[in-house]
Design a protein around this motif. Sequence first.
Motif: not given
Length: 275
Positions: A221-228
């Motif tokens: 939630s803090e580091q990763r964009p939803q597109s991954l």
Amino acid sequence: MERVCVTGALGFIGFHLCNRLLNEGIEVIAVDHLQKDRTLEEEEMELRMGRNAQYHLHKLTLDSLHTINDFNKIDAIFHIAANDQQLLKETTESELAMIEKMIKKLPANTRLIYVSSTEVYGDQEGEISESATLRPDTLLGKHKQKMEKSIAQFSMEQSVVCSIVRMPVVYGPWQPEHVEKVDYNRAIYISDAVNGLMLAAMKKKGNEVFHLPSFFDIDCSEQRPQSLEGSFLSTSKSENQLGYKPQVRVKEGLAKYNEHVKQWLKQCEFQKGSG
């Protein structure tokens, strides 16, 4: 809370929850339908809790709950009892009938906390919130989806304050054997699971759904964009409304679990030697 009921009290989560409740001075009405062939671990869990005068074990099935004296005077009920996954197809309807009967025995405003699973979400991509469409693709996930829907409906009809808590895999001392085959990075330690259940039981507003994120979910939630690719659980609702955050990271949790296994094996060897 002063007096609560816990179904599945001698199971993995139930045992730890009962200990937490007892440590906080809460009277526990424990319900568990014990099997004839019990493991040493199950016997040990029963022995440890049975020493507390606030702990009352009833070896009953759910449809016999009404036989317990003063059952209508409990503040909350934690429904943790689970069926064998191999029998879910045959037992879903019977469990629903027992749950309906149980809820009808509860007075209005009793709190009901139902332990569900994040398997109800199935295989989805990106961030998953509690309001996401349920797409279970496992027998357990489909079972939990049916149970959630019916429990919410029964609770509204009886004015029972219901909270559904969806958990990922839980690990720690006394964990079932199948837990060893999962990805611990997406799991939560048992004390975090119990803390989440306790927080859910203190919610005044009913008919709510919460999931308990792991550190994996928080990091995503803090580091990763939803597109991954892949999925992770949203942390906002459980954090903002329950005040829940996991406290035990995997390295620490596994160290605690391994120490428990070591001590338990020593105890078993000692008992054999003195027997």
